[in-house]
Write an enzyme that holds these catalytic residues in place. Sequence first.
Site, PDB file in Angstrom:
ATOM      1  N   HIS A 124      -0.179   4.443   0.405  1.00  0.00           N
ATOM      2  CA  HIS A 124      -0.763   5.585   1.095  1.00  0.00           C
ATOM      3  C   HIS A 124      -1.178   5.115   2.504  1.00  0.00           C
ATOM      4  O   HIS A 124      -0.972   3.947   2.836  1.00  0.00           O
ATOM      5  CB  HIS A 124      -1.979   6.108   0.328  1.00  0.00           C
ATOM      6  CG  HIS A 124      -3.038   5.066   0.147  1.00  0.00           C
ATOM      7  ND1 HIS A 124      -2.973   4.115  -0.839  1.00  0.00           N
ATOM      8  CD2 HIS A 124      -4.148   4.788   0.858  1.00  0.00           C
ATOM      9  CE1 HIS A 124      -4.026   3.312  -0.745  1.00  0.00           C
ATOM     10  NE2 HIS A 124      -4.751   3.697   0.290  1.00  0.00           N
ATOM     11  N   LYS A 169       0.858  -1.170   0.000  1.00  0.00           N
ATOM     12  CA  LYS A 169       0.000   0.000   0.000  1.00  0.00           C
ATOM     13  C   LYS A 169       0.905   1.233   0.000  1.00  0.00           C
ATOM     14  O   LYS A 169       1.866   1.283   0.759  1.00  0.00           O
ATOM     15  CB  LYS A 169      -0.822  -0.043   1.295  1.00  0.00           C
ATOM     16  CG  LYS A 169      -2.147   0.645   1.229  1.00  0.00           C
ATOM     17  CD  LYS A 169      -2.903   0.405   2.522  1.00  0.00           C
ATOM     18  CE  LYS A 169      -4.010   1.410   2.649  1.00  0.00           C
ATOM     19  NZ  LYS A 169      -4.556   1.442   3.996  1.00  0.00           N
TER      20      LYS A 169
END
Length: 215
Positions: A105, A103
Amino acid sequence: MKPYQQDFLAFAMQQGVLRFGEYTLKSGRVSPYFFNAGLFQTGSALSRLGQFYAQAIVESGLKFDMLFGPAYKGIPLVAAVAIALYEKQGLDYPYAFNRKEAKDHGEGGTIVGASLHGRVLVIDDVMTAGTAIREAAAIVAGQGARLAGVAISLDRQERGQGERSAVQEVQVNFGVPVISIVGLQNVIQHVQEQIADPALLTAIQDYRQRYGVVI
Ligand code: OMP
């Protein structure tokens, strides 16, 4: 076979998790049986499954610091095992799992839950040729933690990359134990005692002859 192993096989049959037929495995081997842990699909089934793992883990006497469940199938398993170890054995271990895609963010990274540290017990479903476990071991090492062992539902007792069984390869290559609730020999005993189907028994024995190892 221990009583809890008998109970586990009866439970897996009743849940449709252990099935007989013709299945092409990840390794390309065509098997007369398949164990689909994804079919433990209710709260009660998952809870009971976690208790079987917890029993096998505690019985093994293995020392470890935390639990890790490799994505995807290991994710509900590791949560169920962490809960069962706490509720049934009074053992409160940190646990983590990974994302398949990092991921970029929010909190970022690929590990969710506790950060991987110390001696890590990997919780997975089935071991055939050992590919899934090698990937999980690489994640543990990549995070700077140490593999303590592996706990699985079913050891199919098949050859890994060489002539040894996949479980023996893990034991030799990583120097850690593999804890399984049941192995192929227990499945064979269950078929002999509970399912009157000589053709099925022959098919499983032939398969074992082809891909198994002499233990
Ligand atoms: P290896 O990576 O070859 O050890 O295969 C293990 C994986 O195959 C498991 O994590 C499952 O995703 C899948 N599998 C089962 O779930 N049940 C089986 O009975 C057999 C397999 C398999 O494809 O070998």
